[in-house]
Design an enzyme around this catalytic site. Structure first.
Site, PDB file in Angstrom:
ATOM      1  N   GLN A  60       0.644  -1.225  -0.009  1.00  0.00           N
ATOM      2  CA  GLN A  60       0.050  -0.077  -0.141  1.00  0.00           C
ATOM      3  C   GLN A  60       1.067   1.516   0.300  1.00  0.00           C
ATOM      4  OE1 GLN A  60      -2.272  -1.507   3.720  1.00  0.00           O
ATOM      5  NE2 GLN A  60      -3.816  -0.404   2.923  1.00  0.00           N
ATOM      6  N   TYR A 100       7.918  -9.920   4.993  1.00  0.00           N
ATOM      7  CA  TYR A 100       6.837  -8.853   4.548  1.00  0.00           C
ATOM      8  C   TYR A 100       7.241  -8.491   3.147  1.00  0.00           C
ATOM      9  CZ  TYR A 100       5.716  -8.523   9.553  1.00  0.00           C
ATOM     10  OH  TYR A 100       5.250  -8.700  10.783  1.00  0.00           O
ATOM     11  N   LEU A 142      -4.878  -2.800  16.626  1.00  0.00           N
ATOM     12  CA  LEU A 142      -6.175  -2.227  16.022  1.00  0.00           C
ATOM     13  C   LEU A 142      -7.022  -3.514  15.224  1.00  0.00           C
ATOM     14  CD1 LEU A 142      -5.727   1.318  14.754  1.00  0.00           C
ATOM     15  CD2 LEU A 142      -6.391   0.483  16.872  1.00  0.00           C
ATOM     16  N   ARG A 164      -7.059  -1.483   4.427  1.00  0.00           N
ATOM     17  CA  ARG A 164      -6.716  -2.860   4.267  1.00  0.00           C
ATOM     18  C   ARG A 164      -7.229  -3.893   4.007  1.00  0.00           C
ATOM     19  NH1 ARG A 164      -2.946  -5.034   9.330  1.00  0.00           N
ATOM     20  NH2 ARG A 164      -1.749  -3.149   8.492  1.00  0.00           N
ATOM     21  N   ASN A 186      -3.036   8.412  16.185  1.00  0.00           N
ATOM     22  CA  ASN A 186      -2.485   7.239  16.886  1.00  0.00           C
ATOM     23  C   ASN A 186      -1.585   7.512  18.228  1.00  0.00           C
ATOM     24  OD1 ASN A 186      -4.219   5.846  15.199  1.00  0.00           O
ATOM     25  ND2 ASN A 186      -2.601   4.877  14.201  1.00  0.00           N
TER      26      ASN A 186
HETATM   27  N1  LIG Z   1       4.698 -10.941  14.705  1.00  0.00           N
HETATM   28  C1  LIG Z   1       3.798 -11.204  13.732  1.00  0.00           C
HETATM   29  O1  LIG Z   1       3.473 -12.363  13.444  1.00  0.00           O
HETATM   30  C2  LIG Z   1       3.167  -9.937  13.500  1.00  0.00           C
HETATM   31  C3  LIG Z   1       2.004 -10.149  12.523  1.00  0.00           C
HETATM   32  C4  LIG Z   1       1.148  -8.910  12.260  1.00  0.00           C
HETATM   33  C5  LIG Z   1       1.702  -7.646  12.364  1.00  0.00           C
HETATM   34  N2  LIG Z   1       3.149  -7.784  13.090  1.00  0.00           N
HETATM   35  C6  LIG Z   1       3.817  -6.271  13.367  1.00  0.00           C
HETATM   36  O2  LIG Z   1       2.869  -5.448  13.851  1.00  0.00           O
HETATM   37  C7  LIG Z   1       2.469  -4.228  13.042  1.00  0.00           C
HETATM   38  C8  LIG Z   1       1.256  -3.553  13.509  1.00  0.00           C
HETATM   39  O3  LIG Z   1       0.382  -4.729  12.965  1.00  0.00           O
HETATM   40  P1  LIG Z   1      -0.877  -4.146  12.279  1.00  0.00           P
HETATM   41  O4  LIG Z   1      -0.366  -3.182  10.901  1.00  0.00           O
HETATM   42  O5  LIG Z   1      -1.891  -5.092  12.218  1.00  0.00           O
HETATM   43  O6  LIG Z   1      -1.616  -2.978  13.403  1.00  0.00           O
HETATM   44  P2  LIG Z   1      -2.993  -2.576  13.475  1.00  0.00           P
HETATM   45  O7  LIG Z   1      -2.886  -1.192  14.195  1.00  0.00           O
HETATM   46  O8  LIG Z   1      -3.758  -3.466  13.980  1.00  0.00           O
HETATM   47  O9  LIG Z   1      -3.519  -2.064  11.801  1.00  0.00           O
HETATM   48  C9  LIG Z   1      -2.906  -1.021  11.219  1.00  0.00           C
HETATM   49  C10 LIG Z   1      -3.754  -0.584  10.017  1.00  0.00           C
HETATM   50  O10 LIG Z   1      -4.842  -0.098  10.289  1.00  0.00           O
HETATM   51  C11 LIG Z   1      -5.168   1.128   9.716  1.00  0.00           C
HETATM   52  N3  LIG Z   1      -5.159   2.288  10.703  1.00  0.00           N
HETATM   53  C12 LIG Z   1      -4.010   2.585  11.637  1.00  0.00           C
HETATM   54  N4  LIG Z   1      -4.488   3.641  12.295  1.00  0.00           N
HETATM   55  C13 LIG Z   1      -5.702   4.171  12.012  1.00  0.00           C
HETATM   56  C14 LIG Z   1      -6.629   5.038  12.490  1.00  0.00           C
HETATM   57  N5  LIG Z   1      -6.269   5.814  13.343  1.00  0.00           N
HETATM   58  N6  LIG Z   1      -7.911   4.883  11.933  1.00  0.00           N
HETATM   59  C15 LIG Z   1      -8.461   4.077  10.927  1.00  0.00           C
HETATM   60  N7  LIG Z   1      -7.519   3.289  10.456  1.00  0.00           N
HETATM   61  C16 LIG Z   1      -6.238   3.005  11.034  1.00  0.00           C
HETATM   62  C17 LIG Z   1      -4.348   1.083   8.544  1.00  0.00           C
HETATM   63  O11 LIG Z   1      -4.900   0.490   7.450  1.00  0.00           O
HETATM   64  P3  LIG Z   1      -5.564   0.893   6.405  1.00  0.00           P
HETATM   65  O12 LIG Z   1      -5.253   2.452   6.267  1.00  0.00           O
HETATM   66  O13 LIG Z   1      -4.990   0.139   5.268  1.00  0.00           O
HETATM   67  O14 LIG Z   1      -6.726   0.491   6.564  1.00  0.00           O
HETATM   68  C18 LIG Z   1      -3.160   0.580   9.330  1.00  0.00           C
HETATM   69  O15 LIG Z   1      -2.396  -0.205   8.278  1.00  0.00           O
HETATM   70  C19 LIG Z   1       3.184  -4.585  11.813  1.00  0.00           C
HETATM   71  O16 LIG Z   1       3.310  -3.803  10.914  1.00  0.00           O
HETATM   72  C20 LIG Z   1       4.098  -5.747  11.943  1.00  0.00           C
HETATM   73  O17 LIG Z   1       5.396  -4.998  12.130  1.00  0.00           O
HETATM   74  C21 LIG Z   1       3.728  -8.816  13.509  1.00  0.00           C
END
Ligand SMILES: NC(=O)c1ccc[n+]([C@@H]2O[C@H](COP(=O)([O-])OP(=O)(O)OC[C@H]3O[C@@H](n4cnc5c(N)ncnc54)[C@H](OP(=O)(O)O)[C@@H]3O)[C@@H](O)[C@H]2O)c1
Length: 323
Positions: free
Chosen positions: A27, A54, A212, A230, A296
């Site tokens: 993205q 990734y 989130l 997403r 955030n």
């Molecule tokens: N170890 C593992 O297995 C594992 C697995 C997953 C993730 N991770 C790590 O954890 C990090 C965070 O995970 P995540 O990206 O899934 O976090 P998340 O906070 O659950 O989701 C983030 C996504 O939510 C949306 N978003 C963020 N802030 C927002 C807001 N204020 N209002 C509306 N939408 C919002 C955005 O996507 P959109 O704008 O596209 O909607 C953003 O990319 C990853 O980048 C990675 O480094 C690790």
């Protein structure tokens, strides 16, 4: 921004950090990643999370380019990567934590990042087919060779983490200092129940993911999948079912009244709730635009408003037994 020790190590990480899963390479291009990382760094974020898998290496390439362009002093940021799934399809280089793969994988990551070392290297999942002792030795050797400073696990069971820690302790090897588990209002059991003993017994740190639930907890999926979110990314269509799940979105709807009473957004409430857990070292956030980072980061102002009364109100809505 406040900083917490990463487990029992001396390394301090910002309470909110930034990761690149789904976003970088799918993205977000290098220019946008640069804006996002700069905004986060300006807000005090010092930890940037990544993984070999990734965008099949492109996420590390993008982050590496951004780090180079921004020119921050190496001592000022912490960068991580993770290994398990691998980039190729040979018998010894995917779905494994064997020594051969791990020692090869770190070299590939450093090349893509254009870095001399990463700060934290994770075993991205457990591998029941490789002896834990072999993996512990490999992680120790990666550190001994100066290619990483610390190591941790991601989504390992409490027993697996404890077994790795015990081997390292017995043999005077570098111990795993942190786990990287999913943790959010809809997914809390492992962090709050399964790992409980590990916080005191081995001083386990936590770098938690998907605060989130991929955006669900921001409330934006209550009436379908918004364009550009997403949930609309075709290659991650498997997330859509959960993002649009009516029962989950009904819970999110109920949380809105709590957020309104605290004068914050649903996303800020959800992030603050994760930060409030003292066992969490850093909450890894994700973002596709700078406005999300700005919103955030302000979640930290909500943390003191989460009194025990508010927490009980939240528990009554989300329950403590689920996931
Ligand atoms: N170890 C593992 O297995 C594992 C697995 C997953 C993730 N991770 C790590 O954890 C990090 C965070 O995970 P995540 O990206 O899934 O976090 P998340 O906070 O659950 O989701 C983030 C996504 O939510 C949306 N978003 C963020 N802030 C927002 C807001 N204020 N209002 C509306 N939408 C919002 C955005 O996507 P959109 O704008 O596209 O909607 C953003 O990319 C990853 O980048 C990675 O480094 C690790």
């Amino acid at each position: 921004m406040n900083y917490r020790h990463l487990g029992r190590s001396g390394l301090k990480v910002s309470e909110l950090s930034l990761g690149s899963w789904v976003t970088y390479g799918n993205q977000v291009d290098t220019r946008a990643a640069r804006e996002l990382m700069a905004a986060a760094f300006d807000a005090g974020v010092n930890f940037f999370d990544n993984a070999e898998i990734y965008a099949k290496g492109d996420s590390e390439i993008i982050m590496g380019k951004v780090l180079k362009e921004l020119g921050w002093s190496r001592i000022r940021y912490v960068v991580s990567t993770k290994f398990y799934w691998g980039m190729r399809t040979g018998v010894n280089d995917n779905n494994t934590l064997n020594r051969k793969y791990l020692l090869d994988a770190i070299d590939g990551s450093l090349k893509r990042f254009q870095l001399d070392y990463v700060d934290v290297v994770y075993c991205h999942r457990a591998d029941p087919t490789t002896p834990i002792e072999e993996t512990v030795w490999a992680m120790h050797d990666i550190i001994q060779r100066g290619k990483a400073l610390y190591w941790g696990t991601s989504e390992w069971t409490a027993d697996e983490i404890r077994a790795a820690w015990d081997i390292a302790d017995r043999r005077n090897l570098h111990k795993p200092i942190t786990e990287q588990p999913q943790y959010n209002l809809l997914h809390r059991k492992r962090v709050e129940q399964e790992y409980k003993r590990l916080y005191t017994d081995i001083g386990l740190g936590l770098t938690t993911w998907s605060p989130l639930a991929s955006g669900l907890l921001s409330g934006k999926y209550r009436s379908g999948v918004p364009a550009g979110s997403r949930g609309a990314v075709e290659s991650y269509a498997f997330l859509r079912e959960s993002l649009t799940d009516p029962a989950k979105n009904a819970i999110v709807g109920k949380l809105e009244s709590v957020a309104n009473d605290l004068g914050c957004s649903l996303a800020q409430l959800s992030l603050a709730w994760c930060v409030r857990n003292p066992h969490v070292s850093t909450v890894i956030t994700g973002a596709t635009r700078v406005g999300q980072i700005e919103e955030n980061m302000k979640a930290l102002e909500v943390v003191p408003k989460l009194t025990s009364e508010v927490m009980a109100r939240i528990d009554a809505i989300v329950g403590t037994a689920a996931a």
